[in-house]
Design an enzyme around this catalytic site. Structure first.
Site, PDB file in Angstrom:
ATOM      1  CG  ASP A   3     -16.777 -34.043 -35.030  1.00 60.57           C
ATOM      2  OD1 ASP A   3     -16.092 -35.034 -34.722  1.00 60.57           O
ATOM      3  OD2 ASP A   3     -16.561 -33.325 -36.022  1.00 60.57           O
TER       4      ASP A   3
ATOM      5  CG  PHE B  43     -15.293 -35.328 -28.635  1.00 59.83           C
ATOM      6  CD1 PHE B  43     -14.408 -36.336 -28.261  1.00 59.83           C
ATOM      7  CD2 PHE B  43     -14.913 -34.004 -28.435  1.00 59.83           C
ATOM      8  CE1 PHE B  43     -13.183 -36.036 -27.694  1.00 59.83           C
ATOM      9  CE2 PHE B  43     -13.690 -33.694 -27.872  1.00 59.83           C
ATOM     10  CZ  PHE B  43     -12.818 -34.719 -27.500  1.00 59.83           C
ATOM     11  CG  ASP B  44     -18.210 -30.826 -29.740  1.00 60.00           C
ATOM     12  OD1 ASP B  44     -17.018 -31.085 -29.488  1.00 60.00           O
ATOM     13  OD2 ASP B  44     -18.601 -30.344 -30.822  1.00 60.00           O
TER      14      ASP B  44
ATOM     15  CB  SER C 125       1.035 -22.075 -41.859  1.00 59.97           C
ATOM     16  OG  SER C 125       2.021 -22.976 -41.469  1.00 59.97           O
ATOM     17  CG  LEU C 126       1.521 -19.667 -47.097  1.00 57.40           C
ATOM     18  CD1 LEU C 126       1.138 -18.262 -47.529  1.00 57.40           C
ATOM     19  CD2 LEU C 126       1.777 -20.537 -48.325  1.00 57.40           C
TER      20      LEU C 126
ATOM     21  CD  GLU D 146      -2.065 -15.386 -54.249  1.00 53.27           C
ATOM     22  OE1 GLU D 146      -2.773 -15.791 -53.340  1.00 53.27           O
ATOM     23  OE2 GLU D 146      -2.102 -15.853 -55.417  1.00 53.27           O
TER      24      GLU D 146
ATOM     25  CE  LYS E 217       1.447 -14.722 -44.783  1.00 56.43           C
ATOM     26  NZ  LYS E 217       0.562 -14.463 -43.657  1.00 56.43           N
TER      27      LYS E 217
ATOM     28  CG  ASP F  84      -2.198  -9.060 -40.812  1.00 55.93           C
ATOM     29  OD1 ASP F  84      -2.275 -10.235 -40.419  1.00 55.93           O
ATOM     30  OD2 ASP F  84      -1.632  -8.160 -40.175  1.00 55.93           O
TER      31      ASP F  84
ATOM     32  NE  ARG G  10      -3.774 -22.584 -40.260  1.00 57.40           N
ATOM     33  CZ  ARG G  10      -3.066 -23.211 -39.330  1.00 57.40           C
ATOM     34  NH1 ARG G  10      -3.386 -23.094 -38.072  1.00 57.40           N
ATOM     35  NH2 ARG G  10      -2.034 -23.962 -39.658  1.00 57.40           N
TER      36      ARG G  10
ATOM     37  CD  GLU H  93      -6.095 -14.318 -44.003  1.00 56.46           C
ATOM     38  OE1 GLU H  93      -6.144 -15.454 -44.526  1.00 56.46           O
ATOM     39  OE2 GLU H  93      -5.400 -14.052 -43.007  1.00 56.46           O
TER      40      GLU H  93
ATOM     41  CE1 TYR I 247      -5.676 -18.049 -48.660  1.00 58.24           C
ATOM     42  CE2 TYR I 247      -6.058 -15.710 -48.300  1.00 58.24           C
ATOM     43  CZ  TYR I 247      -5.909 -16.985 -47.795  1.00 58.24           C
ATOM     44  OH  TYR I 247      -5.985 -17.202 -46.456  1.00 58.24           O
TER      45      TYR I 247
ATOM     46  CE  LYS J 166      -1.076 -18.736 -52.718  1.00 60.06           C
ATOM     47  NZ  LYS J 166      -2.490 -18.414 -52.673  1.00 60.06           N
TER      48      LYS J 166
ATOM     49  CE  LYS K 282       4.968 -12.496 -41.318  1.00 60.63           C
ATOM     50  NZ  LYS K 282       3.709 -12.740 -40.640  1.00 60.63           N
TER      51      LYS K 282
ATOM     52  CB  CYS L 278      -4.870  10.402  -8.882  1.00 56.70           C
ATOM     53  SG  CYS L 278      -5.802  11.150 -10.220  1.00 56.70           S
TER      54      CYS L 278
ATOM     55  CB  CYS M 141      -7.773  14.013  -7.452  1.00 57.66           C
ATOM     56  SG  CYS M 141      -7.748  12.219  -7.282  1.00 57.66           S
TER      57      CYS M 141
ATOM     58  CB  CYS N 117      -7.607   7.656  -9.763  1.00 52.15           C
ATOM     59  SG  CYS N 117      -8.262   8.829  -8.568  1.00 52.15           S
TER      60      CYS N 117
ATOM     61  CB  CYS O  21     -10.811  11.855  -9.494  1.00 53.57           C
ATOM     62  SG  CYS O  21      -9.446  11.951 -10.653  1.00 53.57           S
TER      63      CYS O  21
HETATM   64  S1  IVH Z   1      -2.187 -19.515 -49.483  1.00 56.52           S
HETATM   65  C1  IVH Z   1      -1.395 -23.943 -48.480  1.00 56.52           C
HETATM   66  N1  IVH Z   1      -2.427 -16.980 -50.043  1.00 56.52           N
HETATM   67  O1  IVH Z   1      -1.515 -16.725 -44.574  1.00 56.52           O
HETATM   68  C2  IVH Z   1      -1.303 -22.479 -48.472  1.00 56.52           C
HETATM   69  N2  IVH Z   1      -2.487 -17.605 -47.757  1.00 56.52           N
HETATM   70  O2  IVH Z   1       0.752 -18.203 -43.389  1.00 56.52           O
HETATM   71  C3  IVH Z   1      -2.590 -21.819 -48.292  1.00 56.52           C
HETATM   72  N3  IVH Z   1      -2.862 -15.732 -46.224  1.00 56.52           N
HETATM   73  O3  IVH Z   1      -3.265 -19.490 -43.332  1.00 56.52           O
HETATM   74  C4  IVH Z   1      -2.490 -20.388 -48.022  1.00 56.52           C
HETATM   75  N4  IVH Z   1      -3.021 -14.162 -47.761  1.00 56.52           N
HETATM   76  O4  IVH Z   1      -4.523 -17.292 -43.604  1.00 56.52           O
HETATM   77  C5  IVH Z   1      -2.375 -17.908 -49.066  1.00 56.52           C
HETATM   78  N5  IVH Z   1      -2.680 -14.796 -50.715  1.00 56.52           N
HETATM   79  C6  IVH Z   1      -2.636 -15.680 -49.747  1.00 56.52           C
HETATM   80  C7  IVH Z   1      -2.772 -15.336 -48.397  1.00 56.52           C
HETATM   81  C8  IVH Z   1      -2.685 -16.334 -47.421  1.00 56.52           C
HETATM   82  C9  IVH Z   1      -3.055 -14.431 -46.467  1.00 56.52           C
HETATM   83  C10 IVH Z   1      -2.816 -16.332 -44.876  1.00 56.52           C
HETATM   84  C11 IVH Z   1      -3.665 -17.549 -44.703  1.00 56.52           C
HETATM   85  C12 IVH Z   1      -2.744 -18.646 -44.329  1.00 56.52           C
HETATM   86  C13 IVH Z   1      -1.552 -17.908 -43.822  1.00 56.52           C
HETATM   87  C14 IVH Z   1      -0.332 -18.732 -44.054  1.00 56.52           C
END
Ligand code: IVH
Length: 668
Positions: A32, A35-36, A81-82, A112, A114, A116, A135, A172, A224, A287, A311, A405, A408, A423, A429
């Protein structure tokens, strides 16, 4: 023969081949790092030859959060992702589907929050944190270990017992509301662009090249997901409970759910209860608890089939636009503000929402007295997200950005390539003048106690203040003429004006309101320049060589000092006795290994900051200089050294020394 052209073509061919080996064949033949290095060389050469630009060059690949300046690392398990939904019905369908697929066994779910923020993967070996990776594009992320180590809630050495020798934990990184508000207040004050939400603030912070600044901002992290070959338990819930004992922050909101009713109740409860949490959440995650069942359910190309995200709907209200006002800030930027019929949104009454700029007004197609949707979602500042055109009054006129403005009357101008309209009447001003004086007297600037917004207003309206230098010519009689208890007030104010002369140079620089130069920028510029005369003589490339100084700051610093009015103010402040140079604390050189050597510092470093290198050069008898000439003895080159400098150094045959060699030279 065009050497640069040939090399660019060769690098593009090589990098394309290595990309293919890595991403398609899964069989890289170079490291890597190698490459970089090639990629960086290509970027540097391309920057010198815009005529050879090619959007398909390997340097133009985008679509991930990979950032220059960090080493990239391949994830052991890809970061997926989910699947997500806004509908409770679809969550119920998910529960029914997994229960159907898991025959003859109870299927327990875990609910659980999610969070942000921005996802992170931590690798632990023998109970010690060895690596933290973002990620990235899911396959490869940035190594942000140095920054993550500054997050105090993340254990560097695990507690308790029973952790596998090697495991990965995902979570997160978040910026709690309190820290987010503090950061944005600071940025608003410095007239820096605000972060729209804690998620952007968290990911922006994690990618800073300066771990000290990261540490100051107050990131936090919730975990998580535990991954590894020999996890302690067979269920997700129990593994997370163990992880909590090892020192990880695992949310107490995590709970086992057995039936669809349990799931629906959980959604109902957290839909409102989440607002009390100290961090931003944008939904819930469900889950399958049992790891064997998870394995059987498997994965789609993008996400696990054993989990779903629900969501939350952003909170939204419909209200009437009363009028749009245009407000002028200290730097002259004119901001359109929607003044609304008051409406209750997420527990607070909203009366105003920023419309940001002319482009946003146009894209909303907003008209006089429109009914508008206001949202608060993850954003702390309410924003107008749409218009209910069905309720528009007939003949209502489109909202136009003002051409002059509002304070002024000067015709407004749009800055090239930016959305901001300003302005240009900087020196006359009124809100700009008052704003700059208010800033100048502020606690973190000149700290002139007793002069606040109101007094600045009064003194400006009377004509006693036209700029910050006038403060030092204020007389007791002028102040007394304004206030009933004028005697006392005058004494106090003249006293604090006199004390302000001892404020250090870096704060004087911050106090001057040079556009884009915030508190940290002013510190760096002050230290690098040493004194104001040197600063006023600095060129754009010299300014850009200062750590954290980009083209915007460099340009605006040059423009600021090119302005005759500003130079007069600086001279008057100097004559009044303000501090215009760093307080030099001359330290005896710790060695004479660099005695008499003129050394350029260029690029970014991993062991010390540029300021620290400057100090080290001086401590060992050398001199840090700003631009390359025949007299330069060497270049201390970090990552991403500017291509122009590189070429010039090579053409003058000046030795280019890397960080490790330099540290060796000074015996560190
Ligand atoms: S589980 C294989 N649990 O949401 C699944 N993700 O849309 C692994 N996130 O990339 C993710 N809270 O950044 C999981 N309680 C939670 C979460 C969570 C936030 C985020 C995470 C993930 C994204 C998926």
């Amino acid at each position: 023969m065009d050497i640069i052209k040939n090399r660019i073509e060769e690098l593009r061919r090589l990098l394309n081949e290595y990309n293919h080996q890595y991403y398609v064949l899964n069989a890289p033949t170079v490291s890597d790092k190698e490459f970089d290095l090639l990629l960086k060389e290509l970027e540097a050469l391309e920057a010198t030859r815009p005529d050879l630009a090619d959007p398909l060059s390997p340097s133009c690949r985008v679509g991930s959060d990979l950032t220059k300046g960090f080493t990239q690392v391949k994830h052991i398990y890809p970061m997926l992702s989910l699947a997500n939904t806004y509908s409770v019905g679809e969550v119920d369908d998910f529960v029914q589907r997994v229960k159907r697929e898991i025959v003859n066994e109870e299927c327990v779910l875990v609910g659980e929050m999610k969070f942000d923020g921005t996802s992170i993967s931590l690798i632990y070996e023998d109970g010690r944190l060895v690596r933290a990776v973002t990620r990235g594009d899911g396959e490869k992320g940035d190594d942000v270990t140095a920054n993550v180590k500054t997050i105090r809630s993340i254990p560097l050495q695990l507690q308790g017992e029973g952790w596998p020798r090697h495991f990965e934990i995902r979570g997160e990184i978040v910026l709690p509301w309190k820290a987010f508000d503090r950061l944005n207040a600071e940025r608003a004050y410095n007239e820096e662009p605000l972060f729209a939400n804690p998620r952007n603030a968290a990911s922006g912070t994690l990618k800073l090249l300066n771990p000290k600044e990261v540490s100051r901002r107050g990131l936090d992290a919730y975990f998580y997901y535990l991954l590894g070959e020999d996890l302690p338990c067979g269920t997700h819930f129990d593994n997370m409970t163990e992880a909590r004992k090892w020192g990880f922050k695992v949310s107490d909101a995590m709970t086992r759910l057995r039936t669809i009713d349990d799931v629906d109740r959980y959604i109902n409860y957290w839909d409102t209860a989440r607002k009390e949490l100290p961090v931003a959440t944008d939904g819930l995650v469900f889950k399958v608890d049992n790891l064997r069942q998870q394995l059987n359910l498997g994965y789609t190309a993008k996400s696990p089939r054993w989990a779903i995200a629900y969501k939350f709907q952003a909170e939204r209200a419909l209200t009437k636009l009363r009028f749009v006002s245009f407000e002028v800030g200290r730097s002259g930027v004119v901001t359109p503000v929607a003044n609304l019929e008051p409406v209750l949104l997420s527990g607070t009454i909203v009366k105003r929402a920023s419309l940001h700029n002319a482009d946003i007004i146009r894209s909303l197609d907003i008209h006089d007295h429109d009914m508008v949707y206001v949202e608060k979602g993850g954003e702390i500042i309410p924003k107008i997200t749409g218009v209910d055109t069905a309720q528009r009054e007939t003949g209502a006129a489109e909202i136009q950005f003002v051409a002059h403005c509002p304070a002024c009357g000067t015709p407004l101008v749009r800055i090239d390539g930016e959305a901001a309209i300003v302005c240009p009447n900087k020196n006359a001003c009124p809100p700009q003048i008052k704003g700059r004086i208010e800033h100048f007297v502020g606690r973190r600037m000149m700290n002139i106690d007793g002069v606040g917004e109101e007094m600045v207003n009064d003194l400006c309206d009377k004509g006693y203040l036209k700029n910050c230098a006038d403060l030092y010519d204020l007389t007791a009689d002028q102040i007394k003429s304004l206030y009933v208890k004028g005697d006392k007030i005058a004494d106090k104010i003249l006293g604090s004006i006199a004390s302000s002369k001892a404020v250090p140079y870096e704060r004087v620089l911050f106090a001057l309101s040079i556009p884009y130069v915030g508190e940290t920028g002013a510190k760096k510029i002050a230290r690098a320049s040493g004194d104001i005369d040197r600063l006023m003589a600095m060129t754009e490339p010299e300014l850009m060589a200062i750590e954290d100084v980009g083209p915007n700051i460099a340009r605006s610093t040059i423009d600021f000092f090119a302005d005759e009015g500003n130079r007069t103010i600086v001279e008057r402040l100097r004559a009044a006795g303000l501090t215009m140079a760093c307080a030099a604390a001359p330290e005896a050189p710790t060695s004479d290994r660099l005695q008499g050597k003129s050394i350029i510092i260029s690029g970014t470093f991993s062991h010390h900051s540029r300021d620290e290198y400057k100090a080290l050069i001086e401590l060992h008898g050398g001199k840090n200089v700003g631009s390359i000439s025949k007299k330069t003895d060497m270049v201390l080159a970090g990552e991403n050294m500017g291509p122009a400098k590189l070429e010039k150094a090579k053409s003058l045959n000046i030795p280019i020394i890397d960080e490790a060699t330099f540290l060796n030279m000074i015996g560190e």
